[in-house]
Design a protein around this motif. Sequence first.
Motif, PDB file in Angstrom:
ATOM      1  N   LEU A  16      27.133  33.309  57.360  1.00  0.00           N
ATOM      2  CA  LEU A  16      28.573  33.091  57.156  1.00  0.00           C
ATOM      3  C   LEU A  16      28.947  33.967  56.167  1.00  0.00           C
ATOM      4  N   ALA A  17      29.507  35.152  56.482  1.00  0.00           N
ATOM      5  CA  ALA A  17      30.059  36.104  55.317  1.00  0.00           C
ATOM      6  C   ALA A  17      31.614  36.040  55.265  1.00  0.00           C
ATOM      7  N   VAL A  18      32.067  35.406  54.068  1.00  0.00           N
ATOM      8  CA  VAL A  18      33.395  35.380  53.661  1.00  0.00           C
ATOM      9  C   VAL A  18      33.678  36.761  52.955  1.00  0.00           C
ATOM     10  N   VAL A  19      34.722  37.515  53.398  1.00  0.00           N
ATOM     11  CA  VAL A  19      35.342  38.550  52.489  1.00  0.00           C
ATOM     12  C   VAL A  19      36.674  38.273  51.862  1.00  0.00           C
ATOM     13  N   VAL A  20      36.700  38.093  50.775  1.00  0.00           N
ATOM     14  CA  VAL A  20      38.010  37.876  49.990  1.00  0.00           C
ATOM     15  C   VAL A  20      38.695  39.115  49.404  1.00  0.00           C
ATOM     16  N   LEU A  21      39.954  39.642  49.728  1.00  0.00           N
ATOM     17  CA  LEU A  21      40.615  40.496  49.350  1.00  0.00           C
ATOM     18  C   LEU A  21      41.943  40.180  48.556  1.00  0.00           C
ATOM     19  N   SER A  22      41.897  40.272  46.984  1.00  0.00           N
ATOM     20  CA  SER A  22      43.222  39.684  46.417  1.00  0.00           C
ATOM     21  C   SER A  22      43.327  40.404  45.341  1.00  0.00           C
ATOM     22  N   ASP A  23      44.657  40.607  44.774  1.00  0.00           N
ATOM     23  CA  ASP A  23      45.042  41.319  43.762  1.00  0.00           C
ATOM     24  C   ASP A  23      45.314  40.412  42.394  1.00  0.00           C
ATOM     25  N   GLU A  24      45.410  38.882  42.787  1.00  0.00           N
ATOM     26  CA  GLU A  24      45.210  38.003  41.720  1.00  0.00           C
ATOM     27  C   GLU A  24      44.455  36.916  41.741  1.00  0.00           C
ATOM     28  N   GLU A  25      44.197  36.395  40.510  1.00  0.00           N
ATOM     29  CA  GLU A  25      43.408  35.202  40.624  1.00  0.00           C
ATOM     30  C   GLU A  25      43.778  34.036  41.542  1.00  0.00           C
ATOM     31  N   ASP A  26      42.726  33.485  42.074  1.00  0.00           N
ATOM     32  CA  ASP A  26      42.646  32.269  42.964  1.00  0.00           C
ATOM     33  C   ASP A  26      43.225  31.219  42.111  1.00  0.00           C
ATOM     34  N   GLN A  27      44.167  30.427  42.677  1.00  0.00           N
ATOM     35  CA  GLN A  27      44.762  29.413  42.197  1.00  0.00           C
ATOM     36  C   GLN A  27      44.809  27.842  42.809  1.00  0.00           C
ATOM     37  N   SER A  28      43.412  27.732  43.593  1.00  0.00           N
ATOM     38  CA  SER A  28      43.098  26.554  44.125  1.00  0.00           C
ATOM     39  C   SER A  28      42.984  25.570  43.077  1.00  0.00           C
ATOM     40  N   ALA A  29      43.346  24.201  43.698  1.00  0.00           N
ATOM     41  CA  ALA A  29      43.184  23.159  42.775  1.00  0.00           C
ATOM     42  C   ALA A  29      41.895  22.495  42.266  1.00  0.00           C
ATOM     43  N   ARG A  30      40.919  22.853  42.879  1.00  0.00           N
ATOM     44  CA  ARG A  30      39.398  22.284  42.807  1.00  0.00           C
ATOM     45  C   ARG A  30      38.612  23.521  42.013  1.00  0.00           C
ATOM     46  N   GLU A  31      37.314  23.032  41.601  1.00  0.00           N
ATOM     47  CA  GLU A  31      36.402  23.984  41.158  1.00  0.00           C
ATOM     48  C   GLU A  31      35.755  24.613  41.997  1.00  0.00           C
ATOM     49  N   LYS A  33      33.008  25.757  42.828  1.00  0.00           N
ATOM     50  CA  LYS A  33      31.840  24.923  43.774  1.00  0.00           C
ATOM     51  C   LYS A  33      32.068  24.078  44.688  1.00  0.00           C
ATOM     52  N   PHE A  34      33.283  23.318  44.765  1.00  0.00           N
ATOM     53  CA  PHE A  34      33.663  22.401  45.691  1.00  0.00           C
ATOM     54  C   PHE A  34      33.742  23.399  46.932  1.00  0.00           C
ATOM     55  N   TYR A  35      34.313  24.549  46.932  1.00  0.00           N
ATOM     56  CA  TYR A  35      34.637  25.381  48.123  1.00  0.00           C
ATOM     57  C   TYR A  35      33.572  26.091  48.476  1.00  0.00           C
ATOM     58  N   THR A  36      32.553  26.581  47.693  1.00  0.00           N
ATOM     59  CA  THR A  36      31.270  27.229  48.179  1.00  0.00           C
ATOM     60  C   THR A  36      30.300  26.233  48.757  1.00  0.00           C
ATOM     61  N   VAL A  51      29.516  34.982  49.843  1.00  0.00           N
ATOM     62  CA  VAL A  51      31.078  35.473  49.618  1.00  0.00           C
ATOM     63  C   VAL A  51      31.367  36.729  49.078  1.00  0.00           C
ATOM     64  N   TYR A  52      31.991  37.715  49.661  1.00  0.00           N
ATOM     65  CA  TYR A  52      32.167  39.074  49.228  1.00  0.00           C
ATOM     66  C   TYR A  52      33.478  39.033  48.726  1.00  0.00           C
ATOM     67  N   SER A  77      31.074  34.509  44.628  1.00  0.00           N
ATOM     68  CA  SER A  77      30.327  35.523  45.163  1.00  0.00           C
ATOM     69  C   SER A  77      28.989  35.420  44.404  1.00  0.00           C
ATOM     70  N   ASP A  78      29.069  34.931  43.018  1.00  0.00           N
ATOM     71  CA  ASP A  78      27.849  34.738  42.280  1.00  0.00           C
ATOM     72  C   ASP A  78      26.886  33.715  42.853  1.00  0.00           C
ATOM     73  N   GLU A  79      27.617  32.376  43.120  1.00  0.00           N
ATOM     74  CA  GLU A  79      27.037  31.370  43.480  1.00  0.00           C
ATOM     75  C   GLU A  79      26.349  31.288  45.008  1.00  0.00           C
ATOM     76  N   THR A  80      26.783  32.300  45.708  1.00  0.00           N
ATOM     77  CA  THR A  80      26.295  32.705  46.968  1.00  0.00           C
ATOM     78  C   THR A  80      25.609  33.980  47.129  1.00  0.00           C
ATOM     79  N   ALA A  81      25.348  34.610  46.009  1.00  0.00           N
ATOM     80  CA  ALA A  81      24.516  35.894  45.992  1.00  0.00           C
ATOM     81  C   ALA A  81      25.328  36.966  46.937  1.00  0.00           C
TER      82      ALA A  81
END
Length: 162
Positions: A16-31, A33-36, A51-52, A77-81
């Motif tokens: 499962l490859a997830v590609v994130v493209l963003s010009d600002e920081e993620d503002q999700s509520a949880r840590e 690690k919860f999402y990964t 996670v790319y 990305s680090d947590e999923t290499a």
Amino acid sequence: FMQKHAARFLRPDAYLAVVVLSDEEDQSAREVKFYTDYLKTFKNEAGLVKVYTIADINKTNSGYGITTGADRYIKASDETAGVVANIRDDFHRSLSAMGDSIINLLDSFALAGDPVAGTLKVYVNNVETHDYTFDAASRSIKFNSNRLPAVGAEIKVYYIKQ
């Protein structure tokens, strides 16, 4: 979305490859690690999630209401290499590198964690083999192209996790 539709488009034994493209920081509520960890629940092996990230890693974006940075995406990305690229760089080069990384996974076997040096042992049909390389960046083993295990071979990997 994932819980409702995962069974239709996710195979538990495929990457499962997830590609994130963003010009600002993620503002999700949880840590992060919860999402990964959540993504990993859809896979047989935790190493099958990557996670790319293409984001503002140098925190150069600014403006009203914008949260600069990409620390949370980088952590995912680090947590999923996975691979991290700067949104300010050439997209062709960044996407090409990510695509190459994903293609290389097709004949690789992901590990759930980083092995302690010298502890990695690989067995094909219960016989230890050294016909592979370990890629620390993708946290996977890749068999030498002229020594690929036969289709249906049983592959076991043992190591001490860092």
